[in-house]
Design a protein around this motif. Structure first.
Motif, PDB file in Angstrom:
ATOM      1  N   ILE A 230     -12.891  -1.014  -0.969  1.00 47.97           N
ATOM      2  CA  ILE A 230     -11.487  -1.010  -0.567  1.00 47.97           C
ATOM      3  C   ILE A 230     -11.412  -1.632   0.821  1.00 47.97           C
ATOM      4  O   ILE A 230     -12.054  -1.138   1.756  1.00 47.97           O
ATOM      5  CB  ILE A 230     -10.928   0.423  -0.519  1.00 47.97           C
ATOM      6  CG1 ILE A 230     -11.178   1.133  -1.839  1.00 47.97           C
ATOM      7  CG2 ILE A 230      -9.451   0.418  -0.169  1.00 47.97           C
ATOM      8  CD1 ILE A 230     -11.040   2.628  -1.755  1.00 47.97           C
ATOM      9  N   ALA A 231     -10.648  -2.704   0.965  1.00 50.30           N
ATOM     10  CA  ALA A 231     -10.542  -3.385   2.255  1.00 50.30           C
ATOM     11  C   ALA A 231      -9.082  -3.602   2.620  1.00 50.30           C
ATOM     12  O   ALA A 231      -8.286  -4.037   1.794  1.00 50.30           O
ATOM     13  CB  ALA A 231     -11.274  -4.719   2.212  1.00 50.30           C
ATOM     14  N   ALA A 232      -8.745  -3.283   3.872  1.00 44.40           N
ATOM     15  CA  ALA A 232      -7.407  -3.526   4.410  1.00 44.40           C
ATOM     16  C   ALA A 232      -7.543  -3.699   5.908  1.00 44.40           C
ATOM     17  O   ALA A 232      -8.125  -2.843   6.577  1.00 44.40           O
ATOM     18  CB  ALA A 232      -6.467  -2.385   4.087  1.00 44.40           C
TER      19      ALA A 232
ATOM     20  N   SER B 251       0.819  -1.217   0.000  1.00 41.02           N
ATOM     21  CA  SER B 251       0.000   0.000   0.000  1.00 41.02           C
ATOM     22  C   SER B 251       0.851   1.265   0.000  1.00 41.02           C
ATOM     23  O   SER B 251       0.433   2.294  -0.519  1.00 41.02           O
ATOM     24  CB  SER B 251      -0.939   0.000   1.206  1.00 41.02           C
ATOM     25  OG  SER B 251      -0.213   0.031   2.413  1.00 41.02           O
TER      26      SER B 251
ATOM     27  N   THR C 247      -8.293   7.990   1.348  1.00 41.50           N
ATOM     28  CA  THR C 247      -8.708   6.705   1.925  1.00 41.50           C
ATOM     29  C   THR C 247      -7.548   5.729   1.980  1.00 41.50           C
ATOM     30  O   THR C 247      -7.283   5.119   3.020  1.00 41.50           O
ATOM     31  CB  THR C 247      -9.865   6.096   1.098  1.00 41.50           C
ATOM     32  OG1 THR C 247     -10.945   7.027   1.069  1.00 41.50           O
ATOM     33  CG2 THR C 247     -10.331   4.792   1.692  1.00 41.50           C
ATOM     34  N   VAL C 248      -6.831   5.571   0.880  1.00 42.89           N
ATOM     35  CA  VAL C 248      -5.713   4.623   0.826  1.00 42.89           C
ATOM     36  C   VAL C 248      -4.577   5.077   1.741  1.00 42.89           C
ATOM     37  O   VAL C 248      -3.921   4.269   2.386  1.00 42.89           O
ATOM     38  CB  VAL C 248      -5.229   4.439  -0.629  1.00 42.89           C
ATOM     39  CG1 VAL C 248      -3.979   3.596  -0.694  1.00 42.89           C
ATOM     40  CG2 VAL C 248      -6.325   3.814  -1.467  1.00 42.89           C
TER      41      VAL C 248
ATOM     42  N   SER D 167     -10.701  -2.543   8.101  1.00 43.04           N
ATOM     43  CA  SER D 167     -11.379  -1.407   7.476  1.00 43.04           C
ATOM     44  C   SER D 167     -11.909  -1.771   6.099  1.00 43.04           C
ATOM     45  O   SER D 167     -11.236  -2.449   5.324  1.00 43.04           O
ATOM     46  CB  SER D 167     -10.419  -0.230   7.335  1.00 43.04           C
ATOM     47  OG  SER D 167      -9.880   0.117   8.579  1.00 43.04           O
ATOM     48  N   THR D 168     -13.106  -1.277   5.792  1.00 43.70           N
ATOM     49  CA  THR D 168     -13.702  -1.454   4.480  1.00 43.70           C
ATOM     50  C   THR D 168     -14.398  -0.157   4.082  1.00 43.70           C
ATOM     51  O   THR D 168     -15.121   0.429   4.884  1.00 43.70           O
ATOM     52  CB  THR D 168     -14.730  -2.603   4.480  1.00 43.70           C
ATOM     53  OG1 THR D 168     -14.091  -3.797   4.915  1.00 43.70           O
ATOM     54  CG2 THR D 168     -15.296  -2.814   3.098  1.00 43.70           C
TER      55      THR D 168
ATOM     56  N   LYS E 222      -4.818   6.591   4.589  1.00 42.82           N
ATOM     57  CA  LYS E 222      -5.151   6.364   5.991  1.00 42.82           C
ATOM     58  C   LYS E 222      -5.256   4.892   6.367  1.00 42.82           C
ATOM     59  O   LYS E 222      -5.370   4.565   7.539  1.00 42.82           O
ATOM     60  CB  LYS E 222      -6.452   7.085   6.334  1.00 42.82           C
ATOM     61  CG  LYS E 222      -6.264   8.587   6.300  1.00 42.82           C
ATOM     62  CD  LYS E 222      -7.525   9.327   6.603  1.00 42.82           C
ATOM     63  CE  LYS E 222      -7.262  10.826   6.486  1.00 42.82           C
ATOM     64  NZ  LYS E 222      -8.464  11.620   6.717  1.00 42.82           N
ATOM     65  N   LEU E 223      -5.206   4.005   5.380  1.00 44.39           N
ATOM     66  CA  LEU E 223      -5.258   2.580   5.663  1.00 44.39           C
ATOM     67  C   LEU E 223      -3.933   2.110   6.264  1.00 44.39           C
ATOM     68  O   LEU E 223      -2.886   2.714   6.016  1.00 44.39           O
ATOM     69  CB  LEU E 223      -5.546   1.793   4.385  1.00 44.39           C
ATOM     70  CG  LEU E 223      -6.944   1.945   3.802  1.00 44.39           C
ATOM     71  CD1 LEU E 223      -7.019   1.225   2.464  1.00 44.39           C
ATOM     72  CD2 LEU E 223      -7.989   1.407   4.751  1.00 44.39           C
ATOM     73  N   PRO E 224      -3.959   1.026   7.037  1.00 37.71           N
ATOM     74  CA  PRO E 224      -2.699   0.496   7.566  1.00 37.71           C
ATOM     75  C   PRO E 224      -1.797   0.004   6.437  1.00 37.71           C
ATOM     76  O   PRO E 224      -2.277  -0.379   5.368  1.00 37.71           O
ATOM     77  CB  PRO E 224      -3.138  -0.656   8.465  1.00 37.71           C
ATOM     78  CG  PRO E 224      -4.525  -0.986   8.052  1.00 37.71           C
ATOM     79  CD  PRO E 224      -5.116   0.249   7.461  1.00 37.71           C
TER      80      PRO E 224
ATOM     81  N   ILE F 248      -3.929  -4.512   0.338  1.00 35.85           N
ATOM     82  CA  ILE F 248      -5.236  -3.905   0.107  1.00 35.85           C
ATOM     83  C   ILE F 248      -5.994  -4.752  -0.911  1.00 35.85           C
ATOM     84  O   ILE F 248      -5.434  -5.140  -1.936  1.00 35.85           O
ATOM     85  CB  ILE F 248      -5.095  -2.465  -0.435  1.00 35.85           C
ATOM     86  CG1 ILE F 248      -4.396  -1.581   0.577  1.00 35.85           C
ATOM     87  CG2 ILE F 248      -6.458  -1.893  -0.791  1.00 35.85           C
ATOM     88  CD1 ILE F 248      -4.113  -0.185   0.055  1.00 35.85           C
TER      89      ILE F 248
END
Length: 157
Positions: free
Chosen positions: A102-104, A10, A82-83, A107-108, A85-87, A91
């Motif tokens: 979008i799932a990671a 990511s 969004t991407v 989070s979805t 702020k994802l861990p 992804i």
């Protein structure tokens, strides 16, 4: 039928999206230009951002796996935020008819998308001349020297 794509790194995706976001149109009469054109083919991802005057196209190899080739236009700012702020992990993207999931981790997110065939095609090689240069050499060549003048009437160079 939803198409599934897995992004392996990511952080690389965020770096590429940040570069392409520089030229994405912020206000335009063509709404599709406010988004990223994402094209997935096998294990490569091509990100395109444009404002009709400037276009950035980034192709990332070996960072994703896609069961079939597909393309989509996602809202650039929302997708990037969004991407970002994802861990920092893998992804998973699931593309439907007019949305992308979008799932990671735990989070979805779901975003509305635009049709990829509405995105204008830009020729990046109008002159037939292509130049490749190392990024360090380009940055070194573009280094600026500053000049300053004490009086506005007599500029010092």
């Amino acid at each position: 039928m939803k198409k599934k794509i897995v992004i392996k790194d990511s952080e690389r995706l965020v770096a590429d999206l940040s570069k392409a976001y520089r030229v994405v149109a912020k206000q335009t009469t063509i709404p599709v230009l406010t988004g990223f054109h994402l094209q997935f083919t096998g294990e490569s991802l091509t990100i395109t951002g444009s404002d009709t005057d400037n276009t950035i196209r980034i192709t990332e190899e070996d960072n994703c796996t896609s069961s079939q080739s597909c393309a989509v236009v996602v809202p650039a700012r929302i997708f990037l935020d969004t991407v970002r702020k994802l861990p920092a992990c893998e992804i998973q993207l699931k593309m439907g008819e007019n949305e992308i999931s979008i799932a990671a981790g735990k989070s979805t997110f779901e975003l509305k998308t635009m049709k990829a065939d509405e995105y204008p095609s830009f020729s990046l090689d109008d002159t037939g001349v292509c130049v490749e240069i190392q990024a360090a050499d380009l940055a070194n060549g573009l280094r600026l020297e500053y000049a300053c003048s004490v009086l506005a009437m007599r500029p010092t160079l």
